[in-house]
Design an enzyme around this catalytic site. Sequence first.
Site, PDB file in Angstrom:
ATOM      1  N   GLU A 164     -36.610   9.214 -94.784  1.00  0.00           N
ATOM      2  CA  GLU A 164     -36.582   8.914 -96.220  1.00  0.00           C
ATOM      3  C   GLU A 164     -35.405   9.540 -96.962  1.00  0.00           C
ATOM      4  O   GLU A 164     -35.586  10.361 -97.873  1.00  0.00           O
ATOM      5  CB  GLU A 164     -37.901   9.357 -96.871  1.00  0.00           C
ATOM      6  CG  GLU A 164     -39.102   8.642 -96.295  1.00  0.00           C
ATOM      7  CD  GLU A 164     -40.389   8.898 -97.060  1.00  0.00           C
ATOM      8  OE1 GLU A 164     -40.418   9.800 -97.921  1.00  0.00           O
ATOM      9  OE2 GLU A 164     -41.379   8.186 -96.800  1.00  0.00           O
ATOM     10  N   GLU A 347     -44.736   5.485 -91.333  1.00  0.00           N
ATOM     11  CA  GLU A 347     -45.704   6.266 -92.122  1.00  0.00           C
ATOM     12  C   GLU A 347     -46.532   5.323 -92.975  1.00  0.00           C
ATOM     13  O   GLU A 347     -45.993   4.441 -93.648  1.00  0.00           O
ATOM     14  CB  GLU A 347     -45.018   7.260 -93.085  1.00  0.00           C
ATOM     15  CG  GLU A 347     -44.460   8.477 -92.422  1.00  0.00           C
ATOM     16  CD  GLU A 347     -43.856   9.482 -93.411  1.00  0.00           C
ATOM     17  OE1 GLU A 347     -44.338   9.568 -94.578  1.00  0.00           O
ATOM     18  OE2 GLU A 347     -42.913  10.170 -93.009  1.00  0.00           O
TER      19      GLU A 347
END
Length: 437
Positions: A164, A347
């Site tokens: 991320e 995720e």
Amino acid sequence: MPAFPAGFRWGVSTSAYQIEGATAADGRGPSIWDTFAQEAGRIVDGSTADEACDHRHRYAEDTALLAGLGVSAYRFSVAWPRIQPTGAGPANAAGLDFYDRLVDGLLAAGVDPVATLFHWDLPQALEDAGGWLNRDTAARFAEYADLTAARLGDRVKLWITLNEPFIHMSLGHGIGTHAPGRMLLFDAFPVAHHQLLGHGLAVAALRASSTSPVAIANNYSPVRQVGDTDADRAATEAYDALHNRLFTDPLLGLGYPDAPGVDPAVVRDGDLAVIAAPIDVLGVNYYNPTGIRAPEEGSPLPFEIVPLDGYARTAFDWPVAPDGLRELLLHLHRRYGDALPEIQVTESGCAYDDAPDAQGRVDDPERIAYLDGHVRAVREAMAEGVPVTGYFVWSLLDNWEWAEGFTKRFGLVHVDYATQRRTPKSSYAWFRDLTRR
Ligand code: BGC
């Protein structure tokens, strides 16, 4: 639940800083999160991750939990400050030894090791030299990737360079709610570019000592326009470019989109080719959609983030929107076409205030419902042609949730932080039964 193809990868994810603890063991150096967590007022419960889930010492017990769960893969991250305590120089053998044991234990348990190289725990010494604002950090990252792959490259089954980069840029350097706590708003763009450059250089380093596939894990959020003026539409496009395209367009060879903050002066000749080095898998992290409307007059931002009505909410107050995952997967497929590699959802998960009952059981029906909805959304996107080959739940264990400290529980396994006792929740049994089927 509709059937998934044979070989579909079912996994769970964690990250080093959120679970390992033992921040001084193995000669590990300090990271930006150690520094940040020690500053007053940064972490809501005033906690640190010095002990976290004590996974550094309890990894064998945690590996047994993975084996019991029956997952085919485990996504963990390697702590850069364990491998290079000051972010440069030769590898610290004791740090590598830990991951070596972890990887061997996973393989012995029949679980594929999936290793993320950077999940936000930058060595503090590199931050002192400018961190990701400094172009040299990209080269340092490639060196660390090289050292790690030289030791683990024969056994790690999938590499993930960065986790991320958008969140690390925006929360860590844009608004300062994550380490290193900088508040640069759109002047944080070099952090985007240097992370991407580091990614591209690391891809080459990984390829040199490992034949395993290479990925990056991006956070995505489908943007819901709130309001219907031209200004609302422009705000929605600006936010979408920033959150969903700033990192993915250049990775897939399209160069930078027209997103707030993009500064061509930071980009040198040849950088875009390095960044667009082919990857094998795109990791997709998804939690929720984002509501956007035009900003108030005088706002420093070209958009305003607004809560979305009409959804159930997690303990993080995030809307529960499984359909957003389907929509996002379809969007990626439509937007990037043939340039899109295979996708793994790296995720997906939710926080709820789970606690043991009088018998010591932890029942979490909301998490089961949440995961059920998101797994179905993935299957629907696959039926519509999106090449998804894996799904990882965030997270195996309740853990130290960054600025939220210990207040948000995301695990399939409950952790009592006072005793480090692990208790599988009912969602653990549910996920085990799902992956068995
Ligand atoms: C991060 C995790 C984090 C999770 C829940 C993701 O943004 O990669 O480290 O715990 O979201 O907030």
